[in-house]
Design a protein around this motif. Sequence first.
Motif, PDB file in Angstrom:
ATOM      1  N   ILE A  13       5.018  -3.795  -9.002  1.00  0.00           N
ATOM      2  CA  ILE A  13       6.050  -3.986 -10.021  1.00  0.00           C
ATOM      3  C   ILE A  13       6.144  -5.434 -10.471  1.00  0.00           C
ATOM      4  O   ILE A  13       6.568  -5.728 -11.581  1.00  0.00           O
ATOM      5  CB  ILE A  13       7.432  -3.517  -9.491  1.00  0.00           C
ATOM      6  CG1 ILE A  13       8.429  -3.408 -10.650  1.00  0.00           C
ATOM      7  CG2 ILE A  13       7.946  -4.441  -8.381  1.00  0.00           C
ATOM      8  CD1 ILE A  13       9.748  -2.764 -10.256  1.00  0.00           C
ATOM      9  N   ASN A  14       5.706  -6.355  -9.599  1.00  0.00           N
ATOM     10  CA  ASN A  14       5.815  -7.779  -9.903  1.00  0.00           C
ATOM     11  C   ASN A  14       4.559  -8.249 -10.649  1.00  0.00           C
ATOM     12  O   ASN A  14       3.546  -8.584 -10.036  1.00  0.00           O
ATOM     13  CB  ASN A  14       5.999  -8.580  -8.609  1.00  0.00           C
ATOM     14  CG  ASN A  14       6.419 -10.014  -8.875  1.00  0.00           C
ATOM     15  OD1 ASN A  14       5.978 -10.640  -9.834  1.00  0.00           O
ATOM     16  ND2 ASN A  14       7.285 -10.542  -8.014  1.00  0.00           N
ATOM     17  N   LYS A  15       4.637  -8.253 -11.964  1.00  0.00           N
ATOM     18  CA  LYS A  15       3.470  -8.552 -12.798  1.00  0.00           C
ATOM     19  C   LYS A  15       2.931  -9.951 -12.547  1.00  0.00           C
ATOM     20  O   LYS A  15       1.701 -10.156 -12.465  1.00  0.00           O
ATOM     21  CB  LYS A  15       3.841  -8.393 -14.271  1.00  0.00           C
ATOM     22  CG  LYS A  15       2.663  -8.588 -15.214  1.00  0.00           C
ATOM     23  CD  LYS A  15       3.080  -8.346 -16.666  1.00  0.00           C
ATOM     24  CE  LYS A  15       1.891  -8.512 -17.610  1.00  0.00           C
ATOM     25  NZ  LYS A  15       2.279  -8.265 -19.020  1.00  0.00           N
ATOM     26  N   GLN A  16       3.818 -10.932 -12.403  1.00  0.00           N
ATOM     27  CA  GLN A  16       3.378 -12.313 -12.217  1.00  0.00           C
ATOM     28  C   GLN A  16       2.637 -12.481 -10.892  1.00  0.00           C
ATOM     29  O   GLN A  16       1.555 -13.078 -10.835  1.00  0.00           O
ATOM     30  CB  GLN A  16       4.571 -13.264 -12.267  1.00  0.00           C
ATOM     31  CG  GLN A  16       4.194 -14.729 -12.135  1.00  0.00           C
ATOM     32  CD  GLN A  16       5.387 -15.666 -12.286  1.00  0.00           C
ATOM     33  OE1 GLN A  16       6.492 -15.231 -12.613  1.00  0.00           O
ATOM     34  NE2 GLN A  16       5.174 -16.941 -12.061  1.00  0.00           N
ATOM     35  N   THR A  17       3.218 -11.941  -9.830  1.00  0.00           N
ATOM     36  CA  THR A  17       2.581 -12.030  -8.516  1.00  0.00           C
ATOM     37  C   THR A  17       1.258 -11.283  -8.505  1.00  0.00           C
ATOM     38  O   THR A  17       0.269 -11.731  -7.923  1.00  0.00           O
ATOM     39  CB  THR A  17       3.510 -11.439  -7.435  1.00  0.00           C
ATOM     40  OG1 THR A  17       4.757 -12.139  -7.457  1.00  0.00           O
ATOM     41  CG2 THR A  17       2.890 -11.572  -6.049  1.00  0.00           C
ATOM     42  N   LEU A  18       1.237 -10.133  -9.161  1.00  0.00           N
ATOM     43  CA  LEU A  18       0.037  -9.306  -9.245  1.00  0.00           C
ATOM     44  C   LEU A  18      -1.090 -10.042  -9.973  1.00  0.00           C
ATOM     45  O   LEU A  18      -2.230 -10.102  -9.487  1.00  0.00           O
ATOM     46  CB  LEU A  18       0.373  -8.004  -9.967  1.00  0.00           C
ATOM     47  CG  LEU A  18      -0.737  -6.982 -10.189  1.00  0.00           C
ATOM     48  CD1 LEU A  18      -1.285  -6.495  -8.867  1.00  0.00           C
ATOM     49  CD2 LEU A  18      -0.192  -5.793 -11.001  1.00  0.00           C
ATOM     50  N   THR A  19      -0.762 -10.609 -11.121  1.00  0.00           N
ATOM     51  CA  THR A  19      -1.759 -11.329 -11.910  1.00  0.00           C
ATOM     52  C   THR A  19      -2.312 -12.525 -11.144  1.00  0.00           C
ATOM     53  O   THR A  19      -3.523 -12.774 -11.132  1.00  0.00           O
ATOM     54  CB  THR A  19      -1.156 -11.803 -13.244  1.00  0.00           C
ATOM     55  OG1 THR A  19      -0.659 -10.677 -13.968  1.00  0.00           O
ATOM     56  CG2 THR A  19      -2.194 -12.533 -14.083  1.00  0.00           C
ATOM     57  N   GLN A  20      -1.412 -13.262 -10.496  1.00  0.00           N
ATOM     58  CA  GLN A  20      -1.834 -14.445  -9.735  1.00  0.00           C
ATOM     59  C   GLN A  20      -2.727 -14.053  -8.569  1.00  0.00           C
ATOM     60  O   GLN A  20      -3.732 -14.722  -8.270  1.00  0.00           O
ATOM     61  CB  GLN A  20      -0.601 -15.196  -9.221  1.00  0.00           C
ATOM     62  CG  GLN A  20      -0.908 -16.582  -8.665  1.00  0.00           C
ATOM     63  CD  GLN A  20      -1.422 -17.527  -9.736  1.00  0.00           C
ATOM     64  OE1 GLN A  20      -0.840 -17.640 -10.813  1.00  0.00           O
ATOM     65  NE2 GLN A  20      -2.534 -18.203  -9.454  1.00  0.00           N
ATOM     66  N   MET A  21      -2.378 -12.965  -7.903  1.00  0.00           N
ATOM     67  CA  MET A  21      -3.169 -12.499  -6.775  1.00  0.00           C
ATOM     68  C   MET A  21      -4.602 -12.183  -7.190  1.00  0.00           C
ATOM     69  O   MET A  21      -5.567 -12.578  -6.538  1.00  0.00           O
ATOM     70  CB  MET A  21      -2.525 -11.248  -6.173  1.00  0.00           C
ATOM     71  CG  MET A  21      -3.379 -10.533  -5.146  1.00  0.00           C
ATOM     72  SD  MET A  21      -2.957  -8.793  -5.051  1.00  0.00           S
ATOM     73  CE  MET A  21      -4.309  -8.163  -4.050  1.00  0.00           C
ATOM     74  N   VAL A  22      -4.732 -11.459  -8.291  1.00  0.00           N
ATOM     75  CA  VAL A  22      -6.062 -11.068  -8.768  1.00  0.00           C
ATOM     76  C   VAL A  22      -6.864 -12.295  -9.187  1.00  0.00           C
ATOM     77  O   VAL A  22      -8.060 -12.420  -8.876  1.00  0.00           O
ATOM     78  CB  VAL A  22      -5.943 -10.065  -9.933  1.00  0.00           C
ATOM     79  CG1 VAL A  22      -7.309  -9.797 -10.551  1.00  0.00           C
ATOM     80  CG2 VAL A  22      -5.324  -8.759  -9.439  1.00  0.00           C
ATOM     81  N   MET A  23      -6.214 -13.240  -9.865  1.00  0.00           N
ATOM     82  CA  MET A  23      -6.900 -14.460 -10.304  1.00  0.00           C
ATOM     83  C   MET A  23      -7.355 -15.284  -9.107  1.00  0.00           C
ATOM     84  O   MET A  23      -8.487 -15.784  -9.076  1.00  0.00           O
ATOM     85  CB  MET A  23      -5.959 -15.288 -11.189  1.00  0.00           C
ATOM     86  CG  MET A  23      -5.701 -14.702 -12.561  1.00  0.00           C
ATOM     87  SD  MET A  23      -4.552 -15.725 -13.527  1.00  0.00           S
ATOM     88  CE  MET A  23      -5.410 -17.299 -13.558  1.00  0.00           C
ATOM     89  N   ASP A  24      -6.494 -15.421  -8.122  1.00  0.00           N
ATOM     90  CA  ASP A  24      -6.820 -16.239  -6.948  1.00  0.00           C
ATOM     91  C   ASP A  24      -7.898 -15.606  -6.080  1.00  0.00           C
ATOM     92  O   ASP A  24      -8.622 -16.308  -5.363  1.00  0.00           O
ATOM     93  CB  ASP A  24      -5.562 -16.469  -6.094  1.00  0.00           C
ATOM     94  CG  ASP A  24      -4.537 -17.354  -6.784  1.00  0.00           C
ATOM     95  OD1 ASP A  24      -4.897 -18.014  -7.787  1.00  0.00           O
ATOM     96  OD2 ASP A  24      -3.380 -17.373  -6.338  1.00  0.00           O
ATOM     97  N   SER A  25      -7.991 -14.292  -6.110  1.00  0.00           N
ATOM     98  CA  SER A  25      -8.925 -13.593  -5.229  1.00  0.00           C
ATOM     99  C   SER A  25     -10.382 -13.852  -5.585  1.00  0.00           C
ATOM    100  O   SER A  25     -11.251 -13.911  -4.710  1.00  0.00           O
ATOM    101  CB  SER A  25      -8.661 -12.086  -5.276  1.00  0.00           C
ATOM    102  OG  SER A  25      -9.141 -11.513  -6.484  1.00  0.00           O
ATOM    103  N   GLY A  26     -10.661 -13.977  -6.877  1.00  0.00           N
ATOM    104  CA  GLY A  26     -12.038 -14.168  -7.307  1.00  0.00           C
ATOM    105  C   GLY A  26     -12.878 -12.907  -7.251  1.00  0.00           C
ATOM    106  O   GLY A  26     -14.091 -12.943  -7.457  1.00  0.00           O
TER     107      GLY A  26
END
Length: 246
Positions: A35-48
């Motif tokens: 549900i947390n779009k910002q956290t979700l987006t950041q997680m995917v970006m940081d994961s590589g």
Amino acid sequence: MTVKNILIIGGASGIGKEIALRFAKEGHQVAVADINKQTLTQMVMDSGHHNLVPFEVDASCWESVASLANEIKKRFGFLHILVYSAGITKSVKFLDIDWATWNKTMAVNLHGLFYSIKFCQPILEQGGSIIIIGSGSAITGTGGGIHYAASKGGAFGLMRSLVTELGKNNININVVAPRVIESDMLKSLYPTEQSKQSLTKEIPIGRFGTPSDVFHAVNYLSSAKGKYVHGQILLLDGGRTYKQSL
């Protein structure tokens, strides 16, 4: 290695995040919904990881979960594994629990689980797996409040009621029930170093569990080696629940 299509609901933080990242690292196609779009987006970006795909969802909303299932079908066609890791709690005494707290806890922890299985089961291939991240609180009635324990206990009953129906399609369903796992939720329930040290003394194995411990259980239950495990609750607690006092 067979590449699997995996959906983690509640996968942007805590235990769900660990499960999503570990499966992605192993090369599987992982849809991570939160549900947390910002956290979700950041997680995917940081994961590589290019094989980690974000989806925004409100697990407590029937329409939102139905839409998620449709999007997953369009993107992946079908699923091999569904992991429901969405969960909330708020430490409130029984007599102080208001309707909003009770209702929200049930909506995310139990209703969302039902919605997710209902809408995603049709796209689970025969031989697939459903793993529910439950809680030892449903066994002990402690930790997280009565509303949390009740919602997790409901998840146990829902899982057991689906054993026969899902078994017909060779889909195994199980609950992994962690207790005292290092997470933001644990920090909110035990905020001081003194409270953490006191809690550690209650665990025979002598340490808190980790999200990695939970991943290994999920990985086993969703693998070929774990397919005959069906309708079970796997308690991960370092021996705390059934320790003996000398």
